[in-house]
Structure formats: C-alpha cells, structure tokens
Design an enzyme around this catalytic site. Sequence first.
Site, PDB file in Angstrom:
ATOM      1  N   GLU A  64     -35.448  17.358   0.786  1.00 24.51           N
ATOM      2  CA  GLU A  64     -34.301  17.936   0.082  1.00 24.51           C
ATOM      3  C   GLU A  64     -34.273  17.553  -1.390  1.00 24.51           C
ATOM      4  O   GLU A  64     -33.250  17.709  -2.058  1.00 24.51           O
ATOM      5  CB  GLU A  64     -33.005  17.527   0.796  1.00 24.51           C
ATOM      6  CG  GLU A  64     -32.892  18.203   2.162  1.00 24.51           C
ATOM      7  CD  GLU A  64     -31.702  17.749   2.987  1.00 24.51           C
ATOM      8  OE1 GLU A  64     -31.281  16.583   2.824  1.00 24.51           O
ATOM      9  OE2 GLU A  64     -31.216  18.540   3.790  1.00 24.51           O
ATOM     10  N   ASP A  71     -25.041  11.506   4.394  1.00 27.00           N
ATOM     11  CA  ASP A  71     -25.238  12.142   5.690  1.00 27.00           C
ATOM     12  C   ASP A  71     -26.019  11.126   6.503  1.00 27.00           C
ATOM     13  O   ASP A  71     -27.201  10.865   6.202  1.00 27.00           O
ATOM     14  CB  ASP A  71     -26.016  13.459   5.562  1.00 27.00           C
ATOM     15  CG  ASP A  71     -26.242  14.114   6.926  1.00 27.00           C
ATOM     16  OD1 ASP A  71     -25.745  13.564   7.938  1.00 27.00           O
ATOM     17  OD2 ASP A  71     -26.912  15.168   6.984  1.00 27.00           O
ATOM     18  N   GLU A 127     -21.058  12.328   6.577  1.00 28.17           N
ATOM     19  CA  GLU A 127     -21.407  13.384   7.542  1.00 28.17           C
ATOM     20  C   GLU A 127     -22.098  12.744   8.747  1.00 28.17           C
ATOM     21  O   GLU A 127     -22.909  11.825   8.581  1.00 28.17           O
ATOM     22  CB  GLU A 127     -22.346  14.361   6.827  1.00 28.17           C
ATOM     23  CG  GLU A 127     -22.838  15.515   7.653  1.00 28.17           C
ATOM     24  CD  GLU A 127     -23.814  16.362   6.839  1.00 28.17           C
ATOM     25  OE1 GLU A 127     -23.658  16.474   5.604  1.00 28.17           O
ATOM     26  OE2 GLU A 127     -24.757  16.908   7.436  1.00 28.17           O
ATOM     27  N   ASP A 152     -21.637  17.935  11.315  1.00 29.18           N
ATOM     28  CA  ASP A 152     -22.782  18.851  11.156  1.00 29.18           C
ATOM     29  C   ASP A 152     -23.341  19.119  12.552  1.00 29.18           C
ATOM     30  O   ASP A 152     -22.928  20.083  13.216  1.00 29.18           O
ATOM     31  CB  ASP A 152     -23.814  18.225  10.216  1.00 29.18           C
ATOM     32  CG  ASP A 152     -25.115  19.012  10.140  1.00 29.18           C
ATOM     33  OD1 ASP A 152     -25.150  20.158  10.611  1.00 29.18           O
ATOM     34  OD2 ASP A 152     -26.120  18.489   9.611  1.00 29.18           O
ATOM     35  N   LYS A 199     -23.341  25.911   7.941  1.00 36.57           N
ATOM     36  CA  LYS A 199     -24.710  26.412   7.788  1.00 36.57           C
ATOM     37  C   LYS A 199     -24.799  27.704   8.586  1.00 36.57           C
ATOM     38  O   LYS A 199     -24.717  27.669   9.822  1.00 36.57           O
ATOM     39  CB  LYS A 199     -25.700  25.403   8.382  1.00 36.57           C
ATOM     40  CG  LYS A 199     -25.799  24.056   7.663  1.00 36.57           C
ATOM     41  CD  LYS A 199     -26.587  23.062   8.516  1.00 36.57           C
ATOM     42  CE  LYS A 199     -27.049  21.846   7.738  1.00 36.57           C
ATOM     43  NZ  LYS A 199     -27.591  20.788   8.629  1.00 36.57           N
ATOM     44  N   ARG A 239     -30.394  24.156   4.256  1.00 31.07           N
ATOM     45  CA  ARG A 239     -31.203  23.508   5.285  1.00 31.07           C
ATOM     46  C   ARG A 239     -32.320  22.758   4.576  1.00 31.07           C
ATOM     47  O   ARG A 239     -32.645  23.059   3.434  1.00 31.07           O
ATOM     48  CB  ARG A 239     -31.815  24.535   6.262  1.00 31.07           C
ATOM     49  CG  ARG A 239     -30.837  25.434   6.959  1.00 31.07           C
ATOM     50  CD  ARG A 239     -29.684  24.697   7.631  1.00 31.07           C
ATOM     51  NE  ARG A 239     -30.060  23.676   8.577  1.00 31.07           N
ATOM     52  CZ  ARG A 239     -29.947  23.771   9.902  1.00 31.07           C
ATOM     53  NH1 ARG A 239     -29.479  24.877  10.429  1.00 31.07           N
ATOM     54  NH2 ARG A 239     -30.277  22.758  10.710  1.00 31.07           N
ATOM     55  N   LYS A 265     -23.625  21.241  -0.514  1.00 29.45           N
ATOM     56  CA  LYS A 265     -24.703  20.263  -0.394  1.00 29.45           C
ATOM     57  C   LYS A 265     -25.994  21.052  -0.404  1.00 29.45           C
ATOM     58  O   LYS A 265     -26.248  21.834   0.514  1.00 29.45           O
ATOM     59  CB  LYS A 265     -24.535  19.503   0.928  1.00 29.45           C
ATOM     60  CG  LYS A 265     -25.561  18.435   1.142  1.00 29.45           C
ATOM     61  CD  LYS A 265     -25.332  17.701   2.447  1.00 29.45           C
ATOM     62  CE  LYS A 265     -26.108  18.331   3.571  1.00 29.45           C
ATOM     63  NZ  LYS A 265     -26.302  17.429   4.731  1.00 29.45           N
TER      64      LYS A 265
HETATM   65  P1  PGA Z   1     -31.587  20.117   8.448  1.00 28.97           P
HETATM   66  O1  PGA Z   1     -30.821  18.815   7.932  1.00 28.97           O
HETATM   67  O2  PGA Z   1     -31.398  21.217   7.510  1.00 28.97           O
HETATM   68  O3  PGA Z   1     -32.990  19.618   8.550  1.00 28.97           O
HETATM   69  O4  PGA Z   1     -30.999  20.385   9.810  1.00 28.97           O
HETATM   70  C1  PGA Z   1     -29.875  18.748   6.965  1.00 28.97           C
HETATM   71  C2  PGA Z   1     -28.675  18.008   7.458  1.00 28.97           C
HETATM   72  O5  PGA Z   1     -28.738  17.267   8.466  1.00 28.97           O
HETATM   73  O6  PGA Z   1     -27.606  18.169   6.883  1.00 28.97           O
HETATM   74 ZN    ZN Z   2     -26.487  16.699   8.459  1.00 28.97          ZN
END
Ligand code: PGA
Ligand code: ZN
Length: 424
Positions: free
Chosen positions: A207, A242, A285, A310, A335, A364, A386
């Site tokens: 990320e 998170d 989170e 989440d 998401k 993601r 985020k």
């Molecule tokens: P992911 O993780 O997009 O790999 O599911 C991001 C998060 O946990 O917020």
């Molecule tokens: Zn998360």
Amino acid sequence: MKKFKITGVTAREILDCRWNPTVQVDVWVNNEIIGRADVPSGRSTGANEAKELRDGEERYDGMGVRRAVRNVNEILGPEVIGMDVTDQRKIDEKLRALDGSTDKSNLGANALAGVSVAVARAASHAVQLPLYRYINCNAHVLPVPLLNLLNGGKLTSNDLDFQEFCIFPIGAETFTEAMTIGNAVNNKLREIVIKNYGKIAANVGDEGGFATPIKKVREAMDCLVLAVERSGHADKIVYGFDCAATHFYNEETKKYTLEGVELTTGELLDYYKDLIKSYPIMTIEDPFAEDDIEGFVRATKELGIQIIGDDFFCTNPDRIRQRAPMGGSNALLWKFNQIGTLSEALDAAELSYRQGFGIMVSERSGETEDPIISDFVVGINAGQIKTGAGVRGERTAKYNRLFQIEEELGSQARYAGRDFRCAF
Ligand code: PGA
Ligand code: ZN
C-alpha cells in the site's frame, strides 16, 4: 425523458499493482458513450467477503481472471444490454440474480463488481455529471486521508504484526493542505528509517508505506511520531492503525500472538489502552479478529475512539444489520468489491450512517490506476479515505482525483477535518 440504453459490455484481463490479473469492464451507452472501470483486489481479506473468481490455471500462478472476463462478456453483459444505464439498483439486482449465490462465487464478485461500477461511471458520463455528483447532488465533503506511512502484517515481508501505521491530518484546513502535510511527514520518515535501519528500510509495502524491518509496534510509532515532530505539523496530526487482527489470531487457542506473546481478548484490549495513553490515536481498524464480537464491543465501549470494522463487516448490509446494534464498532470500512455491487455497498453506507457510524472509504491492497473510490468517498460525503501512501502511482491516482474534485467544488468543498465522523 431521454433514454440511456446500455448497448455493449466488454471485459478484459488487466494487471493490478501487484502484477496480478484483474477485471476491467467497458459499458457502452447508446453506442457512443463509454464508462470504464477496474476492479481492485484484496490480500488481507475477510472470510465473509464476496468471492472473486480466479482461473486456478498455470498462467499467473492461478490468479488469471479469464473466466470472470468470460462471465461478463457472455452472461452478465448480454443480460444488461437494453437496460437503462441509470437503473443502478435494477441492474445490480439482475447481476445478483444471474449469479444466484450468496457470495457471488458462481460468476465471480470481480465480474459483478466490474459491471456494477462501470455502469455507474457510464451513467455519470451519459447524464454529463461527475460521478460523485451523479451519486449525490449534495456531495461536498472532502475526506481526511488516513495516510498509511509504515506497513506491516500481510502486506509486507517485515515482522510488524499490525498492518498499517497511519497519520491522520485532521487539523489541516483543506484536503490540499492535508496532502502537503502528508508529504512533509513522509519525507522526514524516509530520512529516519534510512538512518536507523539502512537503505532497504525505505522500500515500500503493497500500500505504498515503508516496509521497514521494524519488529515492534511502539518502535514503529516512535519513528512516526519523530517524523511528525520534525515536519513541524504535530498540532495537526493524530494517528490511526489497521491492526488486521484476524491475521495474528489463533482460532484454536482463541489467543492473539503479538510480538511473540500470546494475549487474550482482554489482554489485547489493555495493550490498546496503554497505546492510546502513549500516543494520540483516534482510529483503529479491526483491533480484534473478524468474529471476536466481544473484543469489538469492548473496544468500542472502553477505548472511546473510532473503531472501524473491515473484516468485521465486509461492507455487507446483513452483517451491519446484525452486528452494528450490538455496539460492535462505530465505523464502517467501505470497500465496494467486498460486497460486489454498488447498490449493496451504498446500502451498507446508509445503514451505517443510521447507526451513527463514521465511514472510511478504502482502497484494496491490489489497486489499479482507476481512482473511482475518490468519487465514491465524496459522493457519500464519508469524510475519511484510506488509500495508502502516495509514493506508488495507483495510490497517487486517488489523491490526484481528489485534488480535481476539490477544485471543481470550489467554495462548496468542505474538508472534513476534526469532524471526520460527521462533517456537516
Ligand atoms: P486488503 O487489505 O485490501 O488486502 O484486503 C486492506 C485492509 O485490510 O484494509
Ligand atoms: Zn483492514
């Protein structure tokens, strides 16, 4: 009233930022307008997310999405051709009916999500409105970016147990100022991690935050706090994590392994209490595993800060209906591909607001250069986003789109700032 008929739907396989395949969908309206959208993909996923369809063949280590693409081109697409592109709910309902499963595993959540959000974008082009405005004529709130500057957990190969260590510039006056603050802190942090851990410390995780070989949560926080102090913006910044605690939880022993020590739910809660005493942390989170309801309820009651679900909610209206009234968290991580259609994701947002929740719209870990979530975050006036650190293009694309929206909104733009949970 002019009709905006869907006249074509085409999908293709493209690559996300991890070089894994993902789905891109084009929706044509009246043979002349195109809406195109990409589907992101998670790695630190919740067990209850809608299921992406992967080919499981040798190419791309099984990660190919040719079957999902075929499902769009041969099943979903032909069925929505002829429908009015502004009929989002009806189209989404049709997509769900064609899939027929509860978790979108038959045709693939990646196939459904691609069509659903490409439809929304095509509709916004058809009515000649920016997507955020098409979703909501009262869209005006620019989000506080939760900037994930240090990475751990599943999204790096270091030993940090928490997944994301973030700064949250709630004291900025505008979104633009928040980003200049983020840049200043990131530059100071780069100097600090290189000095303390060597050049490799500045490599980044999925990320875009530094994937520094730090082992302990407090050590990571101390680097971040030092960077913030050196940036000169300490008065404008609070912190967030998170924890993605599902990934350091042992289902059998019902214990969390944090920095090599086994902790019960109560002990982990005490650990959070101490951390909050040491640092101005305002948002956490997934502090507990996705089904540790007791942990979530106690965290919400006893920590007195924003607790975001989440993996806990998976943007799933049914889970929100069931878990929100229990006091399990007070904010939703939003998401769209966790649930698979835009209208269900918008339902999840509405339900959350009606519980008095905050909403953080999220990327993601596997993203593309498509900045669609920037339109969504303003479209639902969420006040929080985020989307990783800006040193990777697929993250920067989201921030750059928000600069455009801030400019378009002009004097009507309201930066959520300290009111990030309710910016009105
Ligand atoms: P992911 O993780 O997009 O790999 O599911 C991001 C998060 O946990 O917020
Ligand atoms: Zn998360």
